[in-house]
Design an enzyme around this catalytic site. Sequence first.
Site, PDB file in Angstrom:
ATOM      1  N   GLU A 117       0.887  -4.780  -7.819  1.00  0.00           N
ATOM      2  CA  GLU A 117       1.541  -3.621  -7.185  1.00  0.00           C
ATOM      3  C   GLU A 117       2.518  -2.976  -8.165  1.00  0.00           C
ATOM      4  O   GLU A 117       2.708  -1.762  -8.165  1.00  0.00           O
ATOM      5  CB  GLU A 117       2.236  -4.073  -5.887  1.00  0.00           C
ATOM      6  CG  GLU A 117       1.211  -4.350  -4.787  1.00  0.00           C
ATOM      7  CD  GLU A 117       1.594  -5.402  -3.774  1.00  0.00           C
ATOM      8  OE1 GLU A 117       2.790  -5.749  -3.671  1.00  0.00           O
ATOM      9  OE2 GLU A 117       0.689  -5.894  -3.072  1.00  0.00           O
TER      10      GLU A 117
ATOM     11  N   GLY B  11      -3.873  -8.526   0.334  1.00  0.00           N
ATOM     12  CA  GLY B  11      -3.526  -7.836   1.569  1.00  0.00           C
ATOM     13  C   GLY B  11      -4.715  -7.212   2.277  1.00  0.00           C
ATOM     14  O   GLY B  11      -4.552  -6.418   3.205  1.00  0.00           O
TER      15      GLY B  11
ATOM     16  N   SER C 164      -4.898 -12.932  -0.030  1.00  0.00           N
ATOM     17  CA  SER C 164      -5.297 -13.292   1.332  1.00  0.00           C
ATOM     18  C   SER C 164      -5.523 -14.790   1.515  1.00  0.00           C
ATOM     19  O   SER C 164      -6.431 -15.210   2.228  1.00  0.00           O
ATOM     20  CB  SER C 164      -6.541 -12.497   1.763  1.00  0.00           C
ATOM     21  OG  SER C 164      -6.271 -11.111   1.743  1.00  0.00           O
TER      22      SER C 164
ATOM     23  N   HIS D 169       3.167  -8.274 -11.143  1.00  0.00           N
ATOM     24  CA  HIS D 169       2.315  -8.224  -9.948  1.00  0.00           C
ATOM     25  C   HIS D 169       1.495  -6.931  -9.981  1.00  0.00           C
ATOM     26  O   HIS D 169       1.962  -5.910 -10.475  1.00  0.00           O
ATOM     27  CB  HIS D 169       3.206  -8.266  -8.694  1.00  0.00           C
ATOM     28  CG  HIS D 169       2.407  -8.439  -7.435  1.00  0.00           C
ATOM     29  ND1 HIS D 169       1.772  -7.391  -6.819  1.00  0.00           N
ATOM     30  CD2 HIS D 169       2.129  -9.546  -6.696  1.00  0.00           C
ATOM     31  CE1 HIS D 169       1.127  -7.850  -5.744  1.00  0.00           C
ATOM     32  NE2 HIS D 169       1.338  -9.150  -5.651  1.00  0.00           N
TER      33      HIS D 169
ATOM     34  N   GLU E   2      -4.679 -13.099  -9.206  1.00  0.00           N
ATOM     35  CA  GLU E   2      -4.716 -12.377  -7.946  1.00  0.00           C
ATOM     36  C   GLU E   2      -5.703 -11.214  -8.064  1.00  0.00           C
ATOM     37  O   GLU E   2      -5.353 -10.146  -8.580  1.00  0.00           O
ATOM     38  CB  GLU E   2      -3.329 -11.816  -7.613  1.00  0.00           C
ATOM     39  CG  GLU E   2      -2.263 -12.890  -7.462  1.00  0.00           C
ATOM     40  CD  GLU E   2      -1.127 -12.411  -6.574  1.00  0.00           C
ATOM     41  OE1 GLU E   2      -0.888 -13.069  -5.566  1.00  0.00           O
ATOM     42  OE2 GLU E   2      -0.516 -11.378  -6.885  1.00  0.00           O
TER      43      GLU E   2
ATOM     44  N   ASN F 201       5.440 -14.719  -1.467  1.00  0.00           N
ATOM     45  CA  ASN F 201       5.860 -13.429  -2.009  1.00  0.00           C
ATOM     46  C   ASN F 201       6.072 -12.511  -0.806  1.00  0.00           C
ATOM     47  O   ASN F 201       5.104 -11.987  -0.250  1.00  0.00           O
ATOM     48  CB  ASN F 201       4.760 -12.881  -2.942  1.00  0.00           C
ATOM     49  CG  ASN F 201       5.045 -11.461  -3.391  1.00  0.00           C
ATOM     50  OD1 ASN F 201       6.153 -10.940  -3.198  1.00  0.00           O
ATOM     51  ND2 ASN F 201       4.047 -10.821  -3.989  1.00  0.00           N
TER      52      ASN F 201
ATOM     53  N   LYS G 194       7.327  -9.664  -0.646  1.00  0.00           N
ATOM     54  CA  LYS G 194       7.243  -8.228  -0.963  1.00  0.00           C
ATOM     55  C   LYS G 194       8.417  -7.488  -0.302  1.00  0.00           C
ATOM     56  O   LYS G 194       9.473  -8.090  -0.117  1.00  0.00           O
ATOM     57  CB  LYS G 194       5.882  -7.668  -0.539  1.00  0.00           C
ATOM     58  CG  LYS G 194       4.733  -8.524  -1.086  1.00  0.00           C
ATOM     59  CD  LYS G 194       3.394  -7.878  -1.004  1.00  0.00           C
ATOM     60  CE  LYS G 194       2.357  -8.844  -1.577  1.00  0.00           C
ATOM     61  NZ  LYS G 194       1.013  -8.281  -1.646  1.00  0.00           N
TER      62      LYS G 194
END
Length: 254
Positions: free
Chosen positions: A97, A173, A212, A95, A167, A9, A11
């Site tokens: 985010e 991250g 991560s 996701h 996730e 991904n 991003k």
Amino acid sequence: MRQPLIAGNWKMNGSKASADALLRGVVAGSGGVSKSEIAVCVPFPYLYLGEQLLVGSAVRLGGQNLCTESGGAFTGEVSGSMLADFGCTYVICGHSERREYYGEDEASIALKLTRAIESGLTPILCVGETLRQREAGETEAVIAGQVDGVVDRIGIDAFAGIEIAYEPVWAIGTGLTATPEQAQAVHAFIRSRIAEKSASIAKKVRILYGGSMKPGNAAELLAQTDIDGGLIGGASLNADDFLAICLAGEQTAA
Ligand code: PGA
């Protein structure tokens, strides 16, 4: 046996030049990976490049989002059929985010999953709890709400064509990773939640871990019974790191 899927991904990272180099690097190193599936989910402007550079390789292409509508006057949006037109196999949906910064909820995510499937794409549905929710002991309740909120809207049968990614938001991250035991526990919970509706779909659905995942921790995560692959953010921006994770998946594949 579920074939591992390692999906990058990217991003909102990269440039035309870096995307070109990264795609070429992944393709060049993908020859040694035969038992797991590899995909890269790239920003929209690099889809054409991806389509061109991945042709003839085993690396699949994906998008990171799609519109809740199938086409028409929706300025700034990208439809599932456009992604399919550029050779995408996958599209990430829901996701964290997007949930956090763009207000996506189960209702809009369910629409996106439906549009993706209608377009011939395989959506990767992301679920996960925040640190506050984990510390409050709410992890299973949160995940159950995210899974059920979609299953209740689109039906369990749709999950024959959906991948799930667990996730934990606190691991994305941040360099913090769920331990293999923590991740396995939630993956098993997700599978049992699906099994309540359909045992056969629960057996087949792939549940990827994201947060991560790196070359150094991929093998022990991917070795867990209910972890069927990875959704890789930061480490997918480096071809060597991404390929090292793909090779770790290879070791755990039958
Ligand atoms: P990360 O991102 O690997 O950088 O934690 C994973 C993701 O958000 O999909």
